[in-house]
Write an enzyme that holds these catalytic residues in place. Structure first.
Site, mmCIF file in Angstrom:
data_model
loop_
_atom_site.group_PDB
_atom_site.id
_atom_site.type_symbol
_atom_site.label_atom_id
_atom_site.label_comp_id
_atom_site.label_asym_id
_atom_site.label_seq_id
_atom_site.Cartn_x
_atom_site.Cartn_y
_atom_site.Cartn_z
ATOM 1 N N HIS A 108 39.216 30.383 35.852
ATOM 2 C CA HIS A 108 38.358 31.528 36.181
ATOM 3 C C HIS A 108 37.553 31.181 37.497
ATOM 4 O O HIS A 108 37.158 32.398 38.124
ATOM 5 C CB HIS A 108 37.445 32.160 35.132
ATOM 6 C CG HIS A 108 36.407 32.924 34.816
ATOM 7 N ND1 HIS A 108 37.483 34.053 34.948
ATOM 8 C CD2 HIS A 108 35.442 33.252 34.664
ATOM 9 C CE1 HIS A 108 36.787 35.112 34.143
ATOM 10 N NE2 HIS A 108 34.678 34.522 34.529
ATOM 11 N N GLU A 125 32.990 25.219 33.303
ATOM 12 C CA GLU A 125 34.594 24.675 32.523
ATOM 13 C C GLU A 125 35.393 23.475 34.031
ATOM 14 O O GLU A 125 36.700 23.107 33.112
ATOM 15 C CB GLU A 125 35.029 26.243 33.971
ATOM 16 C CG GLU A 125 36.780 26.186 33.671
ATOM 17 C CD GLU A 125 37.407 27.407 34.319
ATOM 18 O OE1 GLU A 125 38.629 27.804 34.335
ATOM 19 O OE2 GLU A 125 36.623 28.369 35.354
ATOM 20 N N LYS A 178 38.588 33.579 43.343
ATOM 21 C CA LYS A 178 37.854 34.445 43.120
ATOM 22 C C LYS A 178 37.434 34.315 45.245
ATOM 23 O O LYS A 178 36.409 34.827 45.462
ATOM 24 C CB LYS A 178 36.821 34.303 42.346
ATOM 25 C CG LYS A 178 37.600 35.459 40.502
ATOM 26 C CD LYS A 178 36.393 34.786 39.722
ATOM 27 C CE LYS A 178 36.438 35.784 37.905
ATOM 28 N NZ LYS A 178 38.441 34.581 37.787
#
Length: 407
Positions: A302, A313, A331
């Site tokens: 993520h 994470e 990202k």
């Protein structure tokens, strides 16, 4: 009775890295952030984002319907067209009653709602768009895709914040497995790069703030990570039962082996600090796939580049996959595409499986001290990837994980 395997037979994307799946993949492999200053955000505390460029959306959508579509709907329609063509399907020849559409979004048409509110306040009701409602409601991506494709089966618009894309793919998979449809057009879309949203993002404390070159600001898993950078875009997949796809001569890009979902029930914006509930989503996906953790060859994280989320994470990945499979976080290149992020990252995981290449994390030299994970940096890494997982974690504590494998 053996449950059917679900194949990804078509793929479409429009992102800040490219206006289709191939160019997006090349952009992500290059590992360079697409963040730039956005003129429409002039005067905002955050005046930069990763945006889709180089395309006239109205012209690309064509016809006389673009006026009633918000930008997020146009993204979804274009990605769906690409996915259906990629799957080798002709909507003119299929049984539309056996085709479902499942397209998630997080904020829907909030940009159009903001714009229409300004028009109403400054110019009055007569100046407001007659399509004002259509520009804002979050089911319109699914609805417009269904209209264009003649898909009269179930259509749904899941909203689980930043995990909406994986939720949509999971729901579509379940519909295929239960026999509710024979073809599912599924994914997610988002476009909320506008002053109200960007101001809210800045006020929330989650955003990277201006500090020199915008393209250097999104640094997933870095020691000096400064916060997320907004993105936009869409990814749509065509899903079919693998036996059906093979029977018509289609070659699956990948198979969805398993999915898992949980809810932190902890805080509206912060993940549970232990990561245990998100870990439960990983474990659920692995059980569904009938995999052992050590069989996972790659993790698409993520990776928001926010201090708390990345720390949580990273610890989760280290515990869940102690054999240290290579990790990427798109990202860094694309920004956080919010409701579309999970679908885009799942699509990139499909391409990783196909090309046997793990893209690098933009702006990262090495993970922060204490992050015991194998981050891919600087250049794509050739890896023998047969099984991969993609994580999506959203505001509200929504956790969704998808496990994908080679056919």
């Amino acid at each position: 009775m053996k449950r059917p395997e679900i194949a990804v037979t078509g793929l479409g994307m429009i992102t800040p890295a490219g206006n289709d799946a191939a160019s997006t993949w090349e952009g992500v492999l290059a590992g360079v952030s697409s963040a730039r200053t956005v003129p429409e955000l002039d005067g905002c505390a955050v005046d930069f984002a990763c945006t889709v460029t180089g395309i006239d959306l109205d012209d690309a959508v064509g016809g006389r319907t673009a006026y009633r579509m918000g930008k997020y709907v146009k993204f979804a329609v274009l990605a769906a067209r690409e996915a259906v063509a990629d799957a080798g399907l002709d909507p003119g020849g299929w049984d539309g009653s056996r085709v479902s559409v499942v397209v998630g979004t997080s904020s829907g048409g909030s940009a159009a709602l903001s714009e229409q509110a300004v028009v109403l306040d400054r110019l009055g009701a007569e100046a407001s768009s007659p399509a004002g409602i259509l520009l804002t409601i979050p089911n319109m991506p699914a609805a417009e895709i269904a209209i264009q494709l003649g898909a009269t089966g179930p259509s749904l618009a899941p909203c689980t914040a930043c995990s909406s894309g994986v939720t949509a793919l999971s729901v579509a998979r379940d519909m295929l497995m239960s026999g509710q449809c024979d073809i599912a057009v599924a994914g997610a879309t988002e476009s909320i790069v506008f002053p109200v949203a960007m101001t809210g993002l800045a006020r929330s404390g989650a955003a990277a703030l201006p500090d020199g070159d915008p393209s250097r600001l999104c640094r997933p898993f870095a020691e000096d990570r400064a916060g997320l950078v907004m993105g936009e875009g869409a990814a749509i997949m065509v899903l079919e039962r693998a036996d059906d796809a093979l029977a018509r001569g289609a070659v699956p890009r990948a198979l969805i082996a398993g999915t898992g979902a949980t809810t932190d029930a902890h805080h509206p914006t912060s993940p549970h600090p232990s990561g245990k509930v998100a870990r439960a989503a990983v474990d659920a996906a692995l059980r569904d796939a009938d995999w052992r953790a050590e069989q996972v060859d790659h993790v698409n994280a993520h990776g928001t580049a926010t201090p708390l989320n990345d720390a949580t994470e990273a610890a989760l990945i280290a515990r869940a996959y102690p054999h240290r499979p290579p990790v990427t976080a798109p990202k860094g290149v694309l920004g956080h595409c919010m409701g579309a992020a999970g679908a885009i990252e799942a699509a990139l995981t499909v391409l990783t499986l196909q090309h046997q290449l793990v893209p690098p994390i933009a702006n990262l030299d090495a993970p922060a001290p204490g992050f015991d994970i194998d981050c891919v940096t600087k250049a794509p890494r050739p890896v023998a990837v047969r099984r991969a997982v993609s994580h999506s974690f959203g505001f509200g504590g929504h956790n969704a994980v998808i496990a994908l494998r080679l056919p």
